[in-house]
Design an enzyme around this catalytic site. Structure first.
Site, PDB file in Angstrom:
ATOM      1  N   HIS A 297       0.870  -1.179   0.000  1.00  0.00           N
ATOM      2  CA  HIS A 297       0.000   0.000   0.000  1.00  0.00           C
ATOM      3  C   HIS A 297       0.907   1.228   0.000  1.00  0.00           C
ATOM      4  O   HIS A 297       1.651   1.444   0.949  1.00  0.00           O
ATOM      5  CB  HIS A 297      -0.876  -0.043   1.269  1.00  0.00           C
ATOM      6  CG  HIS A 297      -1.838   1.083   1.359  1.00  0.00           C
ATOM      7  ND1 HIS A 297      -3.181   0.928   1.075  1.00  0.00           N
ATOM      8  CD2 HIS A 297      -1.678   2.375   1.705  1.00  0.00           C
ATOM      9  CE1 HIS A 297      -3.787   2.083   1.246  1.00  0.00           C
ATOM     10  NE2 HIS A 297      -2.909   2.972   1.628  1.00  0.00           N
ATOM     11  N   HIS A 340      -0.180   3.841  11.465  1.00  0.00           N
ATOM     12  CA  HIS A 340       0.958   4.763  11.365  1.00  0.00           C
ATOM     13  C   HIS A 340       0.885   5.900  12.374  1.00  0.00           C
ATOM     14  O   HIS A 340      -0.149   6.153  12.995  1.00  0.00           O
ATOM     15  CB  HIS A 340       1.096   5.323   9.947  1.00  0.00           C
ATOM     16  CG  HIS A 340      -0.069   6.147   9.488  1.00  0.00           C
ATOM     17  ND1 HIS A 340      -1.292   5.635   9.183  1.00  0.00           N
ATOM     18  CD2 HIS A 340      -0.179   7.486   9.261  1.00  0.00           C
ATOM     19  CE1 HIS A 340      -2.105   6.590   8.784  1.00  0.00           C
ATOM     20  NE2 HIS A 340      -1.461   7.720   8.828  1.00  0.00           N
ATOM     21  N   GLU A 346      -3.348  15.472  10.121  1.00  0.00           N
ATOM     22  CA  GLU A 346      -4.274  15.074   9.067  1.00  0.00           C
ATOM     23  C   GLU A 346      -5.724  15.372   9.461  1.00  0.00           C
ATOM     24  O   GLU A 346      -6.250  14.767  10.384  1.00  0.00           O
ATOM     25  CB  GLU A 346      -4.145  13.566   8.816  1.00  0.00           C
ATOM     26  CG  GLU A 346      -2.726  13.084   8.608  1.00  0.00           C
ATOM     27  CD  GLU A 346      -2.625  11.565   8.582  1.00  0.00           C
ATOM     28  OE1 GLU A 346      -3.667  10.878   8.654  1.00  0.00           O
ATOM     29  OE2 GLU A 346      -1.499  11.054   8.492  1.00  0.00           O
ATOM     30  N   HIS A 370      -6.331  13.501  12.944  1.00  0.00           N
ATOM     31  CA  HIS A 370      -5.239  12.715  13.504  1.00  0.00           C
ATOM     32  C   HIS A 370      -4.022  13.626  13.508  1.00  0.00           C
ATOM     33  O   HIS A 370      -3.415  13.882  12.467  1.00  0.00           O
ATOM     34  CB  HIS A 370      -5.022  11.440  12.691  1.00  0.00           C
ATOM     35  CG  HIS A 370      -6.263  10.583  12.648  1.00  0.00           C
ATOM     36  ND1 HIS A 370      -7.015  10.402  11.511  1.00  0.00           N
ATOM     37  CD2 HIS A 370      -6.893   9.906  13.637  1.00  0.00           C
ATOM     38  CE1 HIS A 370      -8.061   9.628  11.805  1.00  0.00           C
ATOM     39  NE2 HIS A 370      -8.007   9.316  13.075  1.00  0.00           N
ATOM     40  N   HIS A 376      -2.671   6.072  14.534  1.00  0.00           N
ATOM     41  CA  HIS A 376      -4.031   5.776  14.073  1.00  0.00           C
ATOM     42  C   HIS A 376      -3.955   4.729  12.976  1.00  0.00           C
ATOM     43  O   HIS A 376      -2.869   4.336  12.546  1.00  0.00           O
ATOM     44  CB  HIS A 376      -4.765   7.039  13.612  1.00  0.00           C
ATOM     45  CG  HIS A 376      -4.030   7.831  12.580  1.00  0.00           C
ATOM     46  ND1 HIS A 376      -2.959   8.639  12.877  1.00  0.00           N
ATOM     47  CD2 HIS A 376      -4.194   7.931  11.241  1.00  0.00           C
ATOM     48  CE1 HIS A 376      -2.512   9.204  11.778  1.00  0.00           C
ATOM     49  NE2 HIS A 376      -3.232   8.787  10.759  1.00  0.00           N
TER      50      HIS A 376
HETATM   51 FE   LIG Z   1      -3.106   9.011   8.614  1.00  0.00          FE
END
Ligand SMILES: [Fe+2]
Length: 444
Positions: A297, A340, A346, A370, A376
């Site tokens: 990903h 992460h 964010e 976040h 998160h």
């Molecule tokens: Fe994130």
């Protein structure tokens, strides 16, 4: 408004391209050719330059537009008075009683019976950086059900990135008319005067207020010359003006404070213009995502639509990132976003549909935050589903979310902490994640 009948693009009323050197006139011959500042302009117009960058900014970044208008802008302001716009906040706005450290998520801010315009309907959720030093940003939700009448606005502090989620708005600006609906975005440059009308209401959406350097297209690196956001899909309006005498109010946001001034005519009086400093809209459905086609990903930066640099290379003041419909085909991979902890902060919003890392709770119109260095990732349902599902090609359909990501920590406003519909139990979404380690080396 009287609009130019001429257009260079295939969408009536708009010209294609990102940051092009456009030229457009609403009356024939209104735009001088071969020079910017004739001794006398056609139709008795006044010539005026609107600068979006310092005069001496490098050529590739230099932005300005020459306007040919009925009255010069000095006639569009008089003396100023300060006014209160209590829910539109600017950085720094760090409140001693508000805890910004935490993973936060909100349901959609509900509409009310109160009459709200673009100015009074703006609700700031977070601020970051400092408006006075032109770094950072603010994220807002807007609730608009009333058109501005004989009222105009501009922000000297910021350019505004508008992300509608419900309803349709018309931005009647000095440089032309943008009609905007969900699945589209618009950028309103710093200093641009406009009026916002409700075409279909009530309207709700998100705004990223960028105090810093302007949004630009990201470099594509090895991806090459195409895909992601393509320049031709950005649309700048053709010239449009109104010649209207009426007692009018102009509201100006300047260094985080709001001011009003009264004039006796419409300031939307630019008959012709040329230049590269102009409003623009973009249809998010034209964004061509690039992603994993074999395994793993990629970092979410792969979905960057626009980036506003901070001066530190690769470390944006703001990235605007889009999570839209796409195919998931990665083999032997955990397909949703991984867990992460990030130095960037964010703020996410849901435009429609279901977001793959959070099948529940992050709903259209909702937001989540976040913040810097807060871990998160997928909730239990998303983790279990993605860990155990059959990895056949799968279309993520009916989904469109976005992120305003900034290098600066985002501080919650009092509205976000106490009045907006905060989900108190969001942090619990990771509660039921269990320890699976039992010392057995094999993958079950
Ligand atoms: Fe994130």
């Amino acid at each position: 408004m009287i609009q130019s009948g001429l257009t260079t693009g295939t969408v009536p009323g708009y010209m294609p391209g990102f940051g092009n050197d456009f030229e457009t006139e609403a009356l024939p011959g209104a735009l001088p050719q071969g020079q910017n500042s004739p001794q006398k302009c056609a139709y008795g117009l006044y010539a005026e330059q609107l600068s979006g960058t310092a005069f001496t900014a490098p050529r590739g970044q230099n932005e300005r537009t020459w306007c040919y208008r009925i009255r010069p802008s000095v006639k569009h302001v008089t003396r100023f008075s300060k006014i209160e716009v209590p829910l539109w906040k600017s950085a720094p706005c760090v409140l001693p009683d508000v805890i910004s450290l935490g993973q936060y998520r909100w349901d959609p801010v509900p509409h009310t019976e109160e009459s709200l315009t673009w100015i009074t309907g703006m609700r700031t959720m977070t601020t970051a950086g400092d408006v006075n030093t032109q770094v950072g940003m603010a994220s807002h939700v807007y609730l608009v059900n009333t058109s501005m009448q004989d009222e105009y606005f501009y922000s000297a502090d910021s350019e505004l990135l508008v992300v509608p989620q419900e309803g349709r708005l018309r931005f009647a600006t000095e440089l032309g008319v943008i009609d905007l609906e969900p699945k589209e975005i618009a950028i309103l440059p710093r200093g641009l005067v406009y009026r916002v009308e409700v075409l279909e209401g009530p309207a709700r959406g998100f705004v990223c207020e960028n105090y810093g350097q302007k949004f630009d297209l990201p470099s594509r690196g090895p991806i090459g010359a195409n895909c992601m956001a393509n320049p031709r899909d950005f649309k700048t309006p053709v010239a449009a003006f109104e010649d209207r005498e009426a007692r009018s109010r102009v509201v100006i946001k300047w260094c985080g404070q709001f001011h009003e001034t009264f004039i006796n005519h419409s300031p939307l009086d630019v008959v012709a213009w040329h230049g590269n400093y102009a409003p623009v809209k973009y249809d998010l459905r034209t964004y061509s995502p690039v992603g994993a086609i074999l395994f793993d990903h990629p970092d979410p930066s792969i979905f960057t639509v626009l980036t506003a640099p901070s001066g530190v290379e690769g470390t944006a003041n703001i990235d605007f990132v889009l999570f839209r419909e796409r195919w998931m085909v990665a083999e032997h991979s955990f397909r949703p976003p991984w867990y992460h902890k990030n130095i960037m902060s964010e703020m996410m919003g849901n435009i429609y549909g279901i977001y793959d890392a959070k099948p529940q709770g992050f709903v259209p119109g909702g937001m989540s935050l976040h913040n810097m260095m807060l871990p998160h990732g997928p909730d239990r349902d998303a983790f279990e589903g993605a860990s155990n599902g059959e990895l056949k090609p799968e279309k993520l359909d009916e989904t469109m979310s976005f992120m305003f990501e900034t290098r600066f920590p985002q501080h919650l406003t009092e509205f976000a902490a106490t009045q907006a519909p905060l989900q108190d139990d969001y942090i619990d979404c990771w509660d039921s994640l269990e320890k699976k380690f039992d010392g057995t080396p094999s993958v079950k």
